[in-house]
Scaffold this motif. Structure first.
Motif, PDB file in Angstrom:
ATOM      1  N   ALA A  20      47.158  48.407  37.155  1.00 30.63           N
ATOM      2  CA  ALA A  20      46.176  49.263  36.485  1.00 30.63           C
ATOM      3  C   ALA A  20      44.878  48.510  36.203  1.00 30.63           C
ATOM      4  O   ALA A  20      43.783  49.036  36.437  1.00 30.63           O
ATOM      5  N   ALA A  21      44.965  47.294  35.721  1.00 34.51           N
ATOM      6  CA  ALA A  21      43.760  46.505  35.445  1.00 34.51           C
ATOM      7  C   ALA A  21      43.015  46.207  36.746  1.00 34.51           C
ATOM      8  O   ALA A  21      41.787  46.304  36.800  1.00 34.51           O
ATOM      9  N   ALA A  22      43.747  45.852  37.782  1.00 36.63           N
ATOM     10  CA  ALA A  22      43.111  45.563  39.071  1.00 36.63           C
ATOM     11  C   ALA A  22      42.463  46.818  39.651  1.00 36.63           C
ATOM     12  O   ALA A  22      41.375  46.745  40.240  1.00 36.63           O
ATOM     13  N   ASP A  23      43.094  47.966  39.474  1.00 40.30           N
ATOM     14  CA  ASP A  23      42.520  49.220  39.967  1.00 40.30           C
ATOM     15  C   ASP A  23      41.193  49.521  39.268  1.00 40.30           C
ATOM     16  O   ASP A  23      40.217  49.914  39.910  1.00 40.30           O
ATOM     17  N   THR A  24      41.160  49.336  37.952  1.00 37.31           N
ATOM     18  CA  THR A  24      39.927  49.571  37.194  1.00 37.31           C
ATOM     19  C   THR A  24      38.854  48.571  37.605  1.00 37.31           C
ATOM     20  O   THR A  24      37.694  48.940  37.815  1.00 37.31           O
ATOM     21  N   ALA A  25      39.230  47.300  37.723  1.00 33.22           N
ATOM     22  CA  ALA A  25      38.272  46.265  38.129  1.00 33.22           C
ATOM     23  C   ALA A  25      37.714  46.565  39.519  1.00 33.22           C
ATOM     24  O   ALA A  25      36.508  46.442  39.758  1.00 33.22           O
TER      25      ALA A  25
ATOM     26  N   ASP B  35      38.354  40.136  46.894  1.00 29.31           N
ATOM     27  CA  ASP B  35      39.732  40.290  46.438  1.00 29.31           C
ATOM     28  C   ASP B  35      39.742  40.688  44.968  1.00 29.31           C
ATOM     29  O   ASP B  35      38.927  40.181  44.181  1.00 29.31           O
ATOM     30  N   VAL B  36      40.635  41.572  44.609  1.00 31.38           N
ATOM     31  CA  VAL B  36      40.875  41.933  43.213  1.00 31.38           C
ATOM     32  C   VAL B  36      42.380  41.993  43.031  1.00 31.38           C
ATOM     33  O   VAL B  36      43.052  42.766  43.710  1.00 31.38           O
ATOM     34  N   GLN B  37      42.895  41.148  42.145  1.00 30.82           N
ATOM     35  CA  GLN B  37      44.337  41.061  41.927  1.00 30.82           C
ATOM     36  C   GLN B  37      44.647  41.152  40.444  1.00 30.82           C
ATOM     37  O   GLN B  37      43.851  40.708  39.607  1.00 30.82           O
ATOM     38  N   PRO B  38      45.824  41.691  40.113  1.00 30.48           N
ATOM     39  CA  PRO B  38      46.248  41.629  38.706  1.00 30.48           C
ATOM     40  C   PRO B  38      46.516  40.173  38.324  1.00 30.48           C
ATOM     41  O   PRO B  38      46.966  39.383  39.155  1.00 30.48           O
ATOM     42  N   SER B  39      46.220  39.836  37.096  1.00 28.43           N
ATOM     43  CA  SER B  39      46.543  38.494  36.612  1.00 28.43           C
ATOM     44  C   SER B  39      48.056  38.333  36.598  1.00 28.43           C
ATOM     45  O   SER B  39      48.775  39.245  36.186  1.00 28.43           O
ATOM     46  N   PRO B  40      48.567  37.183  37.013  1.00 27.24           N
ATOM     47  CA  PRO B  40      50.014  36.979  36.976  1.00 27.24           C
ATOM     48  C   PRO B  40      50.548  36.782  35.562  1.00 27.24           C
ATOM     49  O   PRO B  40      51.746  36.862  35.345  1.00 27.24           O
ATOM     50  N   THR B  41      49.656  36.574  34.594  1.00 28.17           N
ATOM     51  CA  THR B  41      50.112  36.295  33.232  1.00 28.17           C
ATOM     52  C   THR B  41      49.732  37.352  32.212  1.00 28.17           C
ATOM     53  O   THR B  41      50.220  37.309  31.088  1.00 28.17           O
ATOM     54  N   ASP B  42      48.850  38.309  32.568  1.00 30.58           N
ATOM     55  CA  ASP B  42      48.395  39.297  31.593  1.00 30.58           C
ATOM     56  C   ASP B  42      48.167  40.633  32.296  1.00 30.58           C
ATOM     57  O   ASP B  42      47.268  40.756  33.128  1.00 30.58           O
TER      58      ASP B  42
ATOM     59  N   THR C  84      44.605  42.162  32.577  1.00 33.38           N
ATOM     60  CA  THR C  84      43.548  41.348  33.174  1.00 33.38           C
ATOM     61  C   THR C  84      43.642  41.372  34.690  1.00 33.38           C
ATOM     62  O   THR C  84      44.731  41.349  35.257  1.00 33.38           O
ATOM     63  N   ALA C  85      42.477  41.420  35.315  1.00 33.54           N
ATOM     64  CA  ALA C  85      42.368  41.307  36.771  1.00 33.54           C
ATOM     65  C   ALA C  85      41.479  40.116  37.092  1.00 33.54           C
ATOM     66  O   ALA C  85      40.575  39.782  36.323  1.00 33.54           O
ATOM     67  N   ILE C  86      41.757  39.496  38.210  1.00 32.58           N
ATOM     68  CA  ILE C  86      40.944  38.392  38.704  1.00 32.58           C
ATOM     69  C   ILE C  86      40.312  38.868  40.008  1.00 32.58           C
ATOM     70  O   ILE C  86      41.013  39.280  40.930  1.00 32.58           O
ATOM     71  N   ALA C  87      38.994  38.820  40.056  1.00 35.69           N
ATOM     72  CA  ALA C  87      38.270  39.313  41.228  1.00 35.69           C
ATOM     73  C   ALA C  87      37.412  38.208  41.827  1.00 35.69           C
ATOM     74  O   ALA C  87      36.916  37.345  41.101  1.00 35.69           O
ATOM     75  N   SER C  88      37.255  38.268  43.117  1.00 35.65           N
ATOM     76  CA  SER C  88      36.282  37.391  43.770  1.00 35.65           C
ATOM     77  C   SER C  88      35.359  38.276  44.603  1.00 35.65           C
ATOM     78  O   SER C  88      35.814  39.201  45.282  1.00 35.65           O
ATOM     79  N   PHE C  89      34.075  37.996  44.464  1.00 35.13           N
ATOM     80  CA  PHE C  89      33.077  38.768  45.188  1.00 35.13           C
ATOM     81  C   PHE C  89      31.833  37.911  45.362  1.00 35.13           C
ATOM     82  O   PHE C  89      31.687  36.856  44.739  1.00 35.13           O
ATOM     83  N   THR C  90      30.946  38.363  46.221  1.00 33.16           N
ATOM     84  CA  THR C  90      29.697  37.662  46.476  1.00 33.16           C
ATOM     85  C   THR C  90      28.537  38.598  46.195  1.00 33.16           C
ATOM     86  O   THR C  90      28.532  39.743  46.660  1.00 33.16           O
ATOM     87  N   ASP C  91      27.579  38.106  45.419  1.00 30.06           N
ATOM     88  CA  ASP C  91      26.302  38.793  45.254  1.00 30.06           C
ATOM     89  C   ASP C  91      25.337  38.133  46.222  1.00 30.06           C
ATOM     90  O   ASP C  91      25.155  36.913  46.201  1.00 30.06           O
ATOM     91  N   ASP C  92      24.734  38.925  47.096  1.00 33.97           N
ATOM     92  CA  ASP C  92      23.792  38.447  48.101  1.00 33.97           C
ATOM     93  C   ASP C  92      22.482  39.185  47.833  1.00 33.97           C
ATOM     94  O   ASP C  92      22.420  40.410  47.950  1.00 33.97           O
TER      95      ASP C  92
ATOM     96  N   MET D 226      38.430  39.885  34.425  1.00 34.15           N
ATOM     97  CA  MET D 226      38.082  41.204  33.896  1.00 34.15           C
ATOM     98  C   MET D 226      39.240  41.747  33.067  1.00 34.15           C
ATOM     99  O   MET D 226      40.335  41.934  33.583  1.00 34.15           O
ATOM    100  N   VAL D 227      38.974  41.983  31.786  1.00 32.08           N
ATOM    101  CA  VAL D 227      39.982  42.494  30.868  1.00 32.08           C
ATOM    102  C   VAL D 227      39.778  44.000  30.716  1.00 32.08           C
ATOM    103  O   VAL D 227      38.664  44.465  30.456  1.00 32.08           O
ATOM    104  N   VAL D 228      40.867  44.733  30.866  1.00 31.03           N
ATOM    105  CA  VAL D 228      40.838  46.190  30.828  1.00 31.03           C
ATOM    106  C   VAL D 228      41.708  46.678  29.676  1.00 31.03           C
ATOM    107  O   VAL D 228      42.795  46.152  29.442  1.00 31.03           O
ATOM    108  N   THR D 229      41.201  47.663  28.952  1.00 36.57           N
ATOM    109  CA  THR D 229      41.993  48.311  27.913  1.00 36.57           C
ATOM    110  C   THR D 229      41.770  49.822  28.007  1.00 36.57           C
ATOM    111  O   THR D 229      40.635  50.269  28.205  1.00 36.57           O
TER     112      THR D 229
END
Length: 184
Positions: A26-31, A91-98, A101-109, A125-128
């Motif tokens: 759910a957090a990764a989907d929102t992120a 990439d956007v993945q759910p945090s393995p510990t929370d 929380t989602a962990i995302a990697s992206f590039t701003d160009d 990215m923390v989602v509530t």
């Protein structure tokens, strides 16, 4: 004997399965939805995915909150023609510990004062309640400054500790000016 062995094997499988189960998405989907809206330069969708008390932090903005944090994105999107901003989501993945929380990697160009910047970002990215509560971006400030400040000044100024402070003050003044002259 077979029943005990089967029961033991089944219990072990359930235990292993509990550890191997993926974290909530759910957090990764929102992120991902938030970053997709940013990539599409869709401010309304992006803003709708943030909580009222959304906060953002990175090397240029140590902590901005609420309408100011959303306003930063509104400014970036507003200036997309000038900056030629492109956001590439890796990439956007759910945090393995929370699970929140989602962990995302992206590039701003984009162009910054006419200088081409490729900024590789890792974001926590923390989602509530289905909304983005906080975003904390990390990247190499020195690499960013070398590109953003240009080929002459960048390599000289990037390693100086005072450079980040100057960038933070300048970023705050420019964001405040944008918000003043472009109210919602």
């Amino acid at each position: 004997m077979h029943t005990k062995l089967f029961t033991l094997f089944s219990a072990a499988s359930l235990t292993i399965g509990a550890f191997a189960a993926p974290a909530s998405s759910a957090a990764a989907d929102t992120a991902l939805a938030f970053l997709t809206a940013y990539s599409n330069m869709d401010y309304d969708s992006l803003a709708a995915l943030t909580s009222d008390d959304f906060s953002f932090s990175d090397a240029a903005y140590p902590l901005i909150e609420g309408d100011v944090a959303r306003g930063m994105y509104r400014w970036f999107i507003h200036d997309k023609e000038k900056t030629q901003m492109k956001v590439i989501i890796h990439d956007v993945q759910p945090s393995p510990t929370d699970a929140n929380t989602a962990i995302a990697s992206f590039t701003d160009d984009y162009l910054f004062n006419g200088n081409h910047v490729i900024n590789n970002i890792t974001s926590t990215m923390v989602v509530t309640d289905g909304k983005l509560l906080s975003e904390k971006d990390s990247y190499s400030f020195a690499a960013w400054a070398e590109q953003a400040l240009g080929p002459v000044i960048g390599p000289l100024a990037a390693p100086l500790s005072v450079t980040q402070g100057i960038i933070q003050v300048t970023a705050k003044v420019e964001l405040d000016s944008f918000l003043l002259f472009n109210p919602l």
